[in-house]
Motif scaffolding. Sequence first.
Motif, PDB file in Angstrom:
ATOM      1  N   GLN A 126      -3.016  20.326  13.694  1.00 14.33           N
ATOM      2  CA  GLN A 126      -2.419  19.431  12.707  1.00 14.33           C
ATOM      3  C   GLN A 126      -1.127  20.036  12.142  1.00 14.33           C
ATOM      4  OE1 GLN A 126      -3.437  16.370  12.000  1.00 14.33           O
ATOM      5  NE2 GLN A 126      -1.729  16.070  10.587  1.00 14.33           N
ATOM      6  N   GLU A 127      -1.135  21.323  11.891  1.00 11.20           N
ATOM      7  CA  GLU A 127       0.069  21.983  11.383  1.00 11.20           C
ATOM      8  C   GLU A 127       1.193  21.926  12.412  1.00 11.20           C
ATOM      9  OE1 GLU A 127      -1.025  25.903  10.299  1.00 11.20           O
ATOM     10  OE2 GLU A 127      -2.243  25.290   8.573  1.00 11.20           O
ATOM     11  N   ASP A 129       1.555  19.614  14.740  1.00  6.41           N
ATOM     12  CA  ASP A 129       2.039  18.226  14.803  1.00  6.41           C
ATOM     13  C   ASP A 129       2.989  17.925  13.653  1.00  6.41           C
ATOM     14  OD1 ASP A 129       0.588  17.792  17.081  1.00  6.41           O
ATOM     15  OD2 ASP A 129      -1.142  16.907  16.039  1.00  6.41           O
ATOM     16  N   ASN A 130       2.621  18.386  12.457  1.00  2.06           N
ATOM     17  CA  ASN A 130       3.508  18.161  11.306  1.00  2.06           C
ATOM     18  C   ASN A 130       4.847  18.868  11.486  1.00  2.06           C
ATOM     19  OD1 ASN A 130       1.449  16.673  10.094  1.00  2.06           O
ATOM     20  ND2 ASN A 130       0.648  18.435   8.963  1.00  2.06           N
ATOM     21  N   ALA A 131       4.786  20.096  12.007  1.00  2.93           N
ATOM     22  CA  ALA A 131       6.032  20.830  12.235  1.00  2.93           C
ATOM     23  C   ALA A 131       6.901  20.128  13.283  1.00  2.93           C
ATOM     24  CB  ALA A 131       5.722  22.264  12.668  1.00  2.93           C
ATOM     25  N   LYS A 133       6.893  16.971  13.949  1.00  2.00           N
ATOM     26  CA  LYS A 133       7.422  15.748  13.346  1.00  2.00           C
ATOM     27  C   LYS A 133       8.654  16.042  12.505  1.00  2.00           C
ATOM     28  CE  LYS A 133       6.058  11.907  10.336  1.00  2.00           C
ATOM     29  NZ  LYS A 133       4.954  11.330   9.511  1.00  2.00           N
ATOM     30  N   LEU A 134       8.605  17.099  11.711  1.00  2.00           N
ATOM     31  CA  LEU A 134       9.759  17.463  10.896  1.00  2.00           C
ATOM     32  C   LEU A 134      10.951  17.851  11.766  1.00  2.00           C
ATOM     33  CD1 LEU A 134       7.997  19.577   8.100  1.00  2.00           C
ATOM     34  CD2 LEU A 134       8.836  17.229   7.932  1.00  2.00           C
TER      35      LEU A 134
END
Length: 234
Positions: A126-127, A129-131, A133-134
């Motif tokens: 999840q981390e 994926d968030n990274a 995305k940013l």
Amino acid sequence: MARGKIQIKPIDNPTNRQVTYSKRRNGLFKKANELTVLCDARVSIIMFSQSGKLHEFISPSTTTKEIIDLYQKTLGVDLWQSQYEKMQEQLRKLKDVNRNLRKEIRQRMGDCLNELSFEELQGLEQEMDNAAKLIRERKYKSIGNQIDTSRKKCRNVEEIHKGLLHELDAIKEDPYGLVDNGGDYDAIIGYQHGGPRIFALRLQPTHSTVNPITPRRNPQLPSPEEFPKIARAA
């Protein structure tokens, strides 16, 4: 006359307090210097004023560190032990933080994943994926900025092109391009490369201040008054 006894109590006036501190400090340092010279004593005095300014006196034959080391050796105490223990504890904490950060970096690069549980792997995913995305949003924003810059450059080029076309049309409408600069001109028609061209030549304007030129008569020719006489004689 005997000098009156001074009552020892805090001085309320700031000016008087500073003056008294300066005088008594100098007197104390003077006495310490006398002890050093007369008795060969090693003296160290450290003072801080109310404003936090440092004043110190140390015997010429020693240093402040030597005095402190001698004090610790004489009393059998270590003034730096507690501070040293605090620094060691802080160093251990910083090492733990550094170790954990290095481990997280290796895990994000795909290493050291065998020791992670399923929940930890899900959290790591999840981390990531968030990274991602940013990073993707930042990339799109950078691309958009580049596109806007390119569009502005294209518009500037189009405006320059339109201006050049306008100037070309004006030249086609007036191919001779005669310009009036306020003088007298005579036009001369010339031919170059098989086509007519008109060149403008400027003549210097006449000035009233120039003296007129009087023609000079040839002495061998008769004067205008002698012409009738010559005609009658003929």
